[in-house]
Design an enzyme around this catalytic site. Structure first.
Site, PDB file in Angstrom:
ATOM      1  N   GLU A  84       0.668  -1.647   0.209  1.00 19.42           N
ATOM      2  CA  GLU A  84       0.413   0.147   0.035  1.00 19.42           C
ATOM      3  C   GLU A  84       0.732   1.111   0.186  1.00 19.42           C
ATOM      4  O   GLU A  84       1.172   1.496   0.619  1.00 19.42           O
ATOM      5  CB  GLU A  84      -1.396  -0.125   1.316  1.00 19.42           C
ATOM      6  CG  GLU A  84      -2.532   0.861   0.997  1.00 19.42           C
ATOM      7  CD  GLU A  84      -2.261   2.041   1.902  1.00 19.42           C
ATOM      8  OE1 GLU A  84      -1.965   3.590   1.161  1.00 19.42           O
ATOM      9  OE2 GLU A  84      -1.873   2.886   2.547  1.00 19.42           O
TER      10      GLU A  84
ATOM     11  N   CYS B 289      -1.257   8.912   1.942  1.00 15.63           N
ATOM     12  CA  CYS B 289      -1.430   8.537   1.331  1.00 15.63           C
ATOM     13  C   CYS B 289      -2.681   8.965  -0.149  1.00 15.63           C
ATOM     14  O   CYS B 289      -2.223   9.322  -0.851  1.00 15.63           O
ATOM     15  CB  CYS B 289      -1.105   7.000   1.162  1.00 15.63           C
ATOM     16  SG  CYS B 289      -2.294   5.997   1.930  1.00 15.63           S
TER      17      CYS B 289
END
Length: 493
Positions: free
Chosen positions: A260, A294
């Protein structure tokens, strides 16, 4: 330092857990240490122990033995320990929140939210052991055929600094619940919240000793996790550059890999959108936790007919955000995690301005504190359009047509999150269907995780929806096909 820690942290985290010790099922002192600093003040909060590759090898070997015993433990017993972990964290909310604020530089609101989603992740993990663990498959007469889920074994988890408690726990909790052992490598900058807090939660919850190891360290520790033969899988959350290295090394050793990674997430504002609502969402997505997420709103694509009104409103919101020490003030934005990150954000802003971008708000700061910034007139090829900032910078680009909006949104190697704002839901979904992302939101900003959802990105943002909700069963278990016959098959040889 010891007496101060004992005074401030009580029984949950004291000097034993904060001064030069690693957690391997018990707290072991080590000579290799590093300070944990408070970004807002520069004060030293603790002196954590650091692991090295030799420690990884020792931990992996011993944890792999304990894991086999844990996998044989009844599902109800595993569920009880995860449920107890929920209680432990709920009881320690106030203390953990203070550590999140001081160690990571996040606001009170961010700390409380992070604890809430971490508790939710633990609750969902506690339900995993007693879910169905397989399927009965079609077969021939006299034979039973089924597929069952089995723990992968030992999971190496490498977690980041920005949401250190949650982004570690969302992997640790389901991995343990499903019968695996865990070696956790938190970012050394937030090793307390990303590692020591988690170790104490499970220690107090009664997790078998040696099943969970917390090993802060640098790149050499991550490399050791990726290559150790006892470790079956790596779950990594972090930068794309580091993720590529992790994926390459772990893949070479035939490990399952969950990545991720970063993002440059577009938020598209169509000409019929509610300008006030869209500006509020864009500000939240761009500035939450100083943009160090993110999923942060990395590019705001606005129809040219409303661009001026939208940008003015966004700039007003940016100028109204209070920046300061989150411990002493009720603020929205605290410091960036370190000087390197602050310098990175400044350099992107300064270079984009030199390339023709327009400063609408912010653009300055002192030390690790950087004012929420709005840049307009940003086009492809400018650093603020192309690069992940990981700082409080909102980037505005205009478009004329829906096709141009889609082209601009997809003009990146990243593919994590995207948003589309319009009063016409069908129109927004039509555009959303063309975006190359793992997470899509209509009339909602780009930062979101409900824990029950599969989470992840594509392209440079990772290898798909690899964690969370229904994805956890697939990630942290492996299928085994089993057949049983009443009598052996009579083969004609």
């Amino acid at each position: 330092m010891t007496s101060q820690h004992e005074k401030n942290t009580g029984e949950f985290l004291g000097a034993t857990h904060l001064e030069g010790c690693l957690f391997t099922g018990e707290w072991k002192p080590r000579t290799l240490t590093a300070p944990v600093m408070e970004p807002a003040t520069g004060d030293q909060l603790a002196l954590i122990a650091l692991a090295d590759p030799d420690q990884v090898a020792q931990s992996a070997q011993s944890a792999s033995i304990i894991q086999k015993q844990w996998a044989a433990t009844s599902p109800a017993a595993r569920a009880d320990i995860l449920a107890k972990a929920v209680e432990v964290l709920a009881e320690q909310t106030s203390e953990v929140a203070q550590w999140l604020i001081r160690e990571g530089g996040g606001a009170h609101m961010k700390a409380n939210f992070e604890i809430a989603v971490t508790i939710k992740a633990l609750r969902l993990a506690a339900a995993l052991p007693e879910q169905a663990q397989g399927l009965v498959l079609p077969s021939v007469e006299g034979q039973t055929s089924f597929a069952r889920r089995k723990p992968r074994g030992l999971i190496g988890i490498i977690s980041p600094f920005n949401f250190p408690l949650y982004l570690a726990m969302r992997a640790v909790a389901p991995a343990l619940a499903l019968g695996n052992g865990v070696i956790l490598k938190p970012d050394p900058r937030t090793a307390i919240c990303g590692g020591h807090v988690i170790a104490r939660i499970f220690e107090l919850a009664g997790l078998p000793k040696g099943l969970l190891h917390v090993l802060p360290g640098g790149g050499e520790v991550g490399e050791a996790l990726c290559s150790d033969p006892h470790i079956a899988m790596i779950q990594f959350t972090g930068s794309t550059g580091a993720g590529r290295a992790v994926g390459q090394l772990a893949g070479r050793h035939l490990k399952k890999v969950s990545l991720e990674l970063g993002g440059k997430n577009p938020l598209i504002v169509l000409d019929d959108a509610d300008i006030e609502a869209a500006a509020a969402n864009a500000a939240w997505g761009a500035y939450l936790h100083q943009g160090q997420i993110c999923m942060a709103t990395g590019r705001i694509l606005v129809h040219e007919s409303i661009a001026r009104a939208f940008t003015d409103r966004l700039a007003e919101k940016a100028r109204a955000i209070k920046v300061g020490n989150p411990v002493s003030e009720e603020i929205f934005n605290g410091p960036l995690i370190n000087q390197r990150q602050a310098d990175h954000a400044r350099s992107i802003v300064d270079e984009t301005l030199s390339q023709g971008g327009i400063l609408e708000a912010g653009g300055s700061g002192e030390g690790l504190f950087y004012q929420p910034t709005v840049l307009s007139g940003v086009r492809p090829g400018m650093r603020a359009f192309d690069e992940e900032v990981f700082g409080p910078v909102a980037v505005v680009t205009t478009f004329r047509t829906e096709d141009e909006a889609v082209t601009l949104a997809n003009m990146t190697d990243y593919g994590l999150s995207a948003s589309v704002f319009s009063k016409d839901i069908a129109r927004a979904m039509r555009i959303g269907d063309c975006l190359h992302v793992g997470l899509l939101h209509i009339n909602e900003q780009t930062v979101g995780d409900d824990v029950v959802n599969p989470f992840g990105g594509v392209g440079a943002s990772g290898n798909g929806a690899t964690i969370g909700g229904p994805a956890n069963l697939d990630e942290f278990t492996e299928w085994q096909w089993v057949t049983q016959r009443d009598v052996p098959t009579a083969y004609p040889i």
